[in-house]
Motif scaffolding. Structure first.
Motif, PDB file in Angstrom:
ATOM      1  N   TYR A 162      99.456  27.255  38.679  1.00 17.17           N
ATOM      2  CA  TYR A 162      98.600  28.059  37.929  1.00 17.17           C
ATOM      3  C   TYR A 162      99.236  28.309  37.140  1.00 17.17           C
ATOM      4  O   TYR A 162     100.796  28.732  37.520  1.00 17.17           O
ATOM      5  CB  TYR A 162      97.866  29.191  39.379  1.00 17.17           C
ATOM      6  CG  TYR A 162      97.014  29.237  38.810  1.00 17.17           C
ATOM      7  CD1 TYR A 162      96.025  29.153  38.596  1.00 17.17           C
ATOM      8  CD2 TYR A 162      97.216  31.048  37.781  1.00 17.17           C
ATOM      9  CE1 TYR A 162      94.813  29.893  38.204  1.00 17.17           C
ATOM     10  CE2 TYR A 162      95.916  31.222  37.517  1.00 17.17           C
ATOM     11  CZ  TYR A 162      94.743  31.630  37.131  1.00 17.17           C
ATOM     12  OH  TYR A 162      93.575  31.722  36.790  1.00 17.17           O
ATOM     13  N   TYR A 186      95.432  31.943  52.440  1.00 18.54           N
ATOM     14  CA  TYR A 186      95.731  32.246  50.874  1.00 18.54           C
ATOM     15  C   TYR A 186      96.736  32.807  50.575  1.00 18.54           C
ATOM     16  O   TYR A 186      97.380  33.511  51.107  1.00 18.54           O
ATOM     17  CB  TYR A 186      94.529  33.680  50.660  1.00 18.54           C
ATOM     18  CG  TYR A 186      93.262  32.715  51.485  1.00 18.54           C
ATOM     19  CD1 TYR A 186      92.468  31.686  50.763  1.00 18.54           C
ATOM     20  CD2 TYR A 186      92.372  33.340  52.652  1.00 18.54           C
ATOM     21  CE1 TYR A 186      90.840  31.633  51.393  1.00 18.54           C
ATOM     22  CE2 TYR A 186      91.312  33.134  52.731  1.00 18.54           C
ATOM     23  CZ  TYR A 186      90.970  32.389  52.734  1.00 18.54           C
ATOM     24  OH  TYR A 186      89.434  31.473  53.591  1.00 18.54           O
ATOM     25  N   LEU A 213      94.318  32.125  45.698  1.00 19.63           N
ATOM     26  CA  LEU A 213      94.452  30.826  45.741  1.00 19.63           C
ATOM     27  C   LEU A 213      93.922  30.327  47.151  1.00 19.63           C
ATOM     28  O   LEU A 213      94.679  31.154  47.590  1.00 19.63           O
ATOM     29  CB  LEU A 213      95.194  30.533  44.572  1.00 19.63           C
ATOM     30  CG  LEU A 213      95.459  31.381  43.106  1.00 19.63           C
ATOM     31  CD1 LEU A 213      96.821  31.123  42.118  1.00 19.63           C
ATOM     32  CD2 LEU A 213      94.308  31.132  41.944  1.00 19.63           C
ATOM     33  N   GLY A 217      97.125  25.745  44.898  1.00 21.95           N
ATOM     34  CA  GLY A 217      97.256  26.800  43.408  1.00 21.95           C
ATOM     35  C   GLY A 217      95.853  26.905  42.969  1.00 21.95           C
ATOM     36  O   GLY A 217      95.148  27.602  41.983  1.00 21.95           O
ATOM     37  N   LYS A 218      94.316  26.687  43.926  1.00 26.83           N
ATOM     38  CA  LYS A 218      93.392  26.432  43.529  1.00 26.83           C
ATOM     39  C   LYS A 218      92.578  27.163  44.083  1.00 26.83           C
ATOM     40  O   LYS A 218      93.116  28.405  45.042  1.00 26.83           O
ATOM     41  CB  LYS A 218      92.822  24.946  44.155  1.00 26.83           C
ATOM     42  CG  LYS A 218      93.358  23.570  43.529  1.00 26.83           C
ATOM     43  CD  LYS A 218      93.095  23.480  42.547  1.00 26.83           C
ATOM     44  CE  LYS A 218      94.217  22.061  42.511  1.00 26.83           C
ATOM     45  NZ  LYS A 218      95.018  21.539  40.570  1.00 26.83           N
ATOM     46  N   PRO A 219      91.843  28.094  43.029  1.00 30.79           N
ATOM     47  CA  PRO A 219      90.665  29.296  43.108  1.00 30.79           C
ATOM     48  C   PRO A 219      90.163  28.705  45.057  1.00 30.79           C
ATOM     49  O   PRO A 219      89.901  27.980  45.426  1.00 30.79           O
ATOM     50  CB  PRO A 219      89.618  28.909  42.468  1.00 30.79           C
ATOM     51  CG  PRO A 219      89.855  28.213  41.191  1.00 30.79           C
ATOM     52  CD  PRO A 219      91.367  27.309  41.854  1.00 30.79           C
ATOM     53  N   GLU A 233      89.216  32.319  40.329  1.00 31.09           N
ATOM     54  CA  GLU A 233      89.987  32.614  41.805  1.00 31.09           C
ATOM     55  C   GLU A 233      90.252  34.005  41.394  1.00 31.09           C
ATOM     56  O   GLU A 233      91.190  34.964  42.375  1.00 31.09           O
ATOM     57  CB  GLU A 233      91.032  32.174  40.403  1.00 31.09           C
ATOM     58  CG  GLU A 233      91.617  32.312  39.550  1.00 31.09           C
ATOM     59  CD  GLU A 233      90.791  31.280  37.903  1.00 31.09           C
ATOM     60  OE1 GLU A 233      91.344  31.241  36.968  1.00 31.09           O
ATOM     61  OE2 GLU A 233      89.920  30.570  38.796  1.00 31.09           O
TER      62      GLU A 233
END
Length: 394
Positions: A162, A186, A213, A217-219, A233
């Motif tokens: 990210y 998370y 995240l 590293g994704k929302p 995010e």
């Protein structure tokens, strides 16, 4: 409120001092062939006047920023210049296991380091650093895998997960602290306002915010502010420079951040809340002009504890060990310009000031060791860069 925007270029005072993109920005390196010796700690340590601690010097580093313990009691330590070090449990030897291509100007550099919740099987290590890219600079969240035979490990398979957005010019307020939720599902990541003020309220960027995240590293799904037009995010907004992030035993997320001229904060991070920066603060602008204080009914989440004069908070740790039973459940904060170790009493969702002990050096990081001792990293630079082990004074 707009009169404050022009102050974004005002230089930071010591109250806000702290240590900081492309696919080629991160380069793993093999272990150094010859370990570097460090001073070994005295078993009992030396009493520190005015504190309940005995202090032993474990090692000495070049501008360290953060540390974490491996299951076998060895340590990972980051240095501002971009070195990730693997340090023996007694501090007597170290090896460089990765060199990260960081932008170390100003407050930039290699920053936080934490183990993945499933480290025992995945061997993943998460870290943050500042990097330059097209249009400016920003903080990056990355991870790698600790691989290799014992005594020859290195950090491999490094990938950026990210990048803060937008990239902006300047060398301050990167933040970059990392904390996993207690269930390991998370990853929370702090992005500072980059000394630009208004991005903390900007729905279109990650600056001045706490992010939630996935471990990739994704929302994360169902973050609370997406419906209001924020990036998906974003977990909370209205933050300045967030240099500590930790969960307590009840699962509450705490963070501390530097105020401007006064008004350093310890906050309980709640989903979807606006913490007010730059619209409100219990501090003032650096030119002495006023910022409205937090007040009931102003629509902003107020800090649980705040300091004026400042402590310049560094790392944050919530103590859960047995070596200091009187402090179990309390928060410990490193003080930079205050050269102190600060204790805060946590009581559910409330907090009150405890002790502030003079340490004689800028304290960048605070961690709990596997033995229940409190470990602190001095900041380096104008201070020393030692790792100290604090145990009860006899």
């Amino acid at each position: 409120m707009l009169y404050r925007i022009a102050l974004a270029a005002v230089a930071l005072t010591a109250a806000a001092a702290c240590n900081g993109e492309d696919s080629a920005a991160v380069q793993p390196v093999a272990a150094a062939p010859t370990p570097t010796p460090s001073p070994s700690p005295s078993p009992s340590g030396t009493p520190v006047a005015g504190t309940p601690f005995a202090r032993a010097v474990v090692a000495d580093f070049d501008a360290p920023w953060a540390m974490t313990f491996l299951p076998d009691r060895r340590m990972l330590v980051t240095e501002k210049k971009g070195e990730l070090l693997l340090v023996s449990a007694d501090g007597s030897a170290r090896r460089t296991i990765a060199t990260i291509d960081v932008d170390s100007a100003g407050q930039g550099g290699l920053m936080d380091v934490v183990l993945a919740p499933d480290f025992a099987t995945s061997k993943r290590v998460y870290f943050s650093y500042s990097a330059a890219g097209q249009g400016g600079k920003g903080v990056v969240l990355a991870r790698g895998v600790l691989s290799g035979d014992a005594g020859a490990e290195r950090l491999s398979m490094i990938e950026a997960l990210y990048r803060a957005t937008p990239l902006v010019n300047g060398d301050g307020h990167y933040s970059g602290r990392i904390a996993f939720s207690p269930d390991g599902q998370y990853l929370f990541f702090t992005n500072g306002d980059r000394q630009k003020f208004t991005p903390a309220q900007d729905k279109g960027g990650s600056l001045g915010k706490v992010l939630r995240l996935t471990p990739d590293g994704k929302p994360a799904a169902n973050n609370p502010l997406a419906a209001q037009g924020f990036l998906p995010e974003v977990w909370s907004n209205g933050h300045r420079n967030l240099l500590g992030l930790a969960f307590d035993a009840q699962g509450h997320l705490w963070q501390q951040e530097m105020g401007p001229k006064g008004g350093d904060e310890l906050n309980l991070v709640l989903p979807g809340r606006d913490y007010g920066w730059p619209n409100v603060s219990n501090g003032s602008n650096y030119d002495g002009s006023d910022i409205p204080d937090h007040a009931p009914g102003d629509g902003f989440e107020a800090p649980k504890v705040w300091w004026n004069p400042v402590i310049s908070p560094g790392g944050l740790m919530v103590y859960s060990g047995e070596l200091f039973p009187q402090y179990k459940g309390d928060a410990f904060i490193g003080g930079l310009s205050s050269q102190s170790l600060v204790r805060v009493d946590l009581n559910g969702i409330n907090a009150t000031k405890g002790d502030q002990w003079s340490m004689g050096a800028r304290i960048r990081e605070v961690e709990q060791g596997p033995d229940g001792a409190i470990y602190v990293l001095e900041d380096g630079g104008d201070s020393q860069g030692r790792l100290l082990r604090l145990t009860p004074a006899s």
